[in-house]
Design a protein around this motif. Structure first.
Motif, PDB file in Angstrom:
ATOM      1  N   ASN A  13      49.634  53.482  32.567  1.00  0.00           N
ATOM      2  CA  ASN A  13      50.065  54.753  33.135  1.00  0.00           C
ATOM      3  C   ASN A  13      50.374  54.511  34.615  1.00  0.00           C
ATOM      4  O   ASN A  13      49.468  54.327  35.432  1.00  0.00           O
ATOM      5  N   VAL A  14      51.657  54.502  34.954  1.00  0.00           N
ATOM      6  CA  VAL A  14      52.086  54.122  36.297  1.00  0.00           C
ATOM      7  C   VAL A  14      51.516  55.051  37.366  1.00  0.00           C
ATOM      8  O   VAL A  14      51.130  54.604  38.451  1.00  0.00           O
ATOM      9  N   ILE A  15      51.418  56.320  37.065  1.00  0.00           N
ATOM     10  CA  ILE A  15      50.895  57.287  38.046  1.00  0.00           C
ATOM     11  C   ILE A  15      49.431  56.992  38.340  1.00  0.00           C
ATOM     12  O   ILE A  15      48.992  56.942  39.493  1.00  0.00           O
ATOM     13  N   GLN A  21      45.561  52.108  43.011  1.00  0.00           N
ATOM     14  CA  GLN A  21      45.899  51.150  44.063  1.00  0.00           C
ATOM     15  C   GLN A  21      45.715  51.770  45.443  1.00  0.00           C
ATOM     16  O   GLN A  21      45.171  51.138  46.351  1.00  0.00           O
ATOM     17  N   SER A  22      46.145  53.022  45.596  1.00  0.00           N
ATOM     18  CA  SER A  22      45.991  53.711  46.883  1.00  0.00           C
ATOM     19  C   SER A  22      44.517  53.868  47.246  1.00  0.00           C
ATOM     20  O   SER A  22      44.117  53.650  48.392  1.00  0.00           O
ATOM     21  N   MET A  23      43.691  54.255  46.261  1.00  0.00           N
ATOM     22  CA  MET A  23      42.252  54.400  46.487  1.00  0.00           C
ATOM     23  C   MET A  23      41.636  53.090  46.972  1.00  0.00           C
ATOM     24  O   MET A  23      40.880  53.053  47.942  1.00  0.00           O
ATOM     25  N   LEU A  24      41.981  52.000  46.273  1.00  0.00           N
ATOM     26  CA  LEU A  24      41.385  50.705  46.567  1.00  0.00           C
ATOM     27  C   LEU A  24      41.832  50.161  47.913  1.00  0.00           C
ATOM     28  O   LEU A  24      41.033  49.615  48.676  1.00  0.00           O
ATOM     29  N   ILE A  31      45.088  44.390  46.601  1.00  0.00           N
ATOM     30  CA  ILE A  31      45.618  44.445  45.245  1.00  0.00           C
ATOM     31  C   ILE A  31      46.556  43.264  45.031  1.00  0.00           C
ATOM     32  O   ILE A  31      47.604  43.175  45.669  1.00  0.00           O
ATOM     33  N   VAL A  32      46.166  42.364  44.142  1.00  0.00           N
ATOM     34  CA  VAL A  32      46.981  41.185  43.850  1.00  0.00           C
ATOM     35  C   VAL A  32      48.249  41.593  43.119  1.00  0.00           C
ATOM     36  O   VAL A  32      49.341  41.119  43.419  1.00  0.00           O
ATOM     37  N   ASP A  33      48.096  42.488  42.129  1.00  0.00           N
ATOM     38  CA  ASP A  33      49.238  42.984  41.362  1.00  0.00           C
ATOM     39  C   ASP A  33      48.811  44.210  40.585  1.00  0.00           C
ATOM     40  O   ASP A  33      47.610  44.492  40.446  1.00  0.00           O
ATOM     41  N   ASN A  34      49.804  44.917  40.072  1.00  0.00           N
ATOM     42  CA  ASN A  34      49.594  46.151  39.328  1.00  0.00           C
ATOM     43  C   ASN A  34      50.496  46.056  38.100  1.00  0.00           C
ATOM     44  O   ASN A  34      51.709  46.250  38.202  1.00  0.00           O
ATOM     45  N   VAL A  35      49.926  45.723  36.926  1.00  0.00           N
ATOM     46  CA  VAL A  35      50.741  45.444  35.739  1.00  0.00           C
ATOM     47  C   VAL A  35      50.372  46.376  34.598  1.00  0.00           C
ATOM     48  O   VAL A  35      49.328  47.029  34.620  1.00  0.00           O
TER      49      VAL A  35
END
Length: 252
Positions: A13-15, A21-24, A31-35
């Motif tokens: 879920n992209v949202i 990611q914003s929280m972290l 963040i290394v990546d978001n897949v």
């Protein structure tokens, strides 16, 4: 040198993924990546340094987050946390089979995410080897070693984050009531742990119990007399046994 914790997010879920990611990043993690699928996550783990993985159980691929958990357990020595909307008994029982280091149910707040990560990092046993190490698979073994956070470093806490400190940078550790004071050349970190337990996490060929209240890195000893050693202008008391050990090592 201090380095932020590197986290891989696996969430279809992209949202939700962008929100996580914003929280972290706001807390201070990297963040290394978001897949979104299993295959992408496997590729990131293969090519980049990852300290912890956040995994949605249901992914946009044939393989699930539980499959990814199995892959991590078999090939890497890092913690992972399931982040999911599913809290039914069947899903939880299935998730337990891969022994995740946390299970966070959506929706959650930033503090919930932070707490889960902190607990996973501080309680993970980096001395346990991945299942693949028991097999003769050199390529996998090499990757496990390069991804092991404690190959040449350890996590220590400063304020609200855990930082990775190179073993070689640790000069000595002092017990102070229920805390340990981890000393580098120019910094001090407080760790809540018994001295004996902490010693077991350190390389046995470099770190020794010099006194009931001290662990020292022998590479940093500058001078010695009958009662003390000097490290970075700090006089540290030593036991009779440690003194004999040092003198024996010097004469060998």
């Amino acid at each position: 040198m201090e380095q932020p914790i590197k986290i891989l997010i696996v969430e279809d879920n992209v949202i939700i993924a962008d929100d996580m990611q914003s929280m972290l990043e706001e807390i201070g993690y990297e963040i290394v990546d978001n897949v979104i699928v299993y295959e992408q996550a496997v590729e990131v783990l293969k090519t980049q340094q990852v300290d912890l993985v956040l995994i949605d159980i249901i992914l946009a691929s044939d393989k699930t987050g539980i499959d990814l958990g199995k892959h991590i357990r078999a090939n890497f020595n890092i913690p992972f946390i399931f982040v999911t909307s599913n809290s039914d008994r069947a899903t939880v029982e299935n998730a337990k089979t891969v022994k995740p280091n946390g299970y966070l149910v959506k929706p959650f707040e930033q503090q919930d995410l932070y707490t889960s990560i902190e607990i996973a990092l501080s309680s993970f046993n980096y001395n346990e080897k991945g299942a693949s190490e028991k097999n003769d698979a050199p390529a996998v073994d090499d990757k496990l070693m390069s991804n092991s956070v404690l190959k040449d470093s350890i996590f220590v806490k400063k304020q609200h984050l855990y930082y990775r400190i190179q073993f070689g940078d640790i000069q000595f550790i002092k017990a102070d009531n229920v805390y340990l004071e981890v000393n580098t050349a120019d910094k001090k970190f407080l760790v809540r742990s018994p001295l004996k337990d902490y010693l077991e996490k350190l390389p046995s060929n470099k770190f020794y119990r010099a006194h009931k209240s001290y662990i020292v890195n022998v590479d940093h000893i500058e001078a010695i007399n009958s009662k003390d050693i000097m490290i970075n202008n700090n006089l540290i008391p030593i036991s009779k046994e440690f003194k004999e050990f040092i003198i024996s090592a010097m004469n060998s």
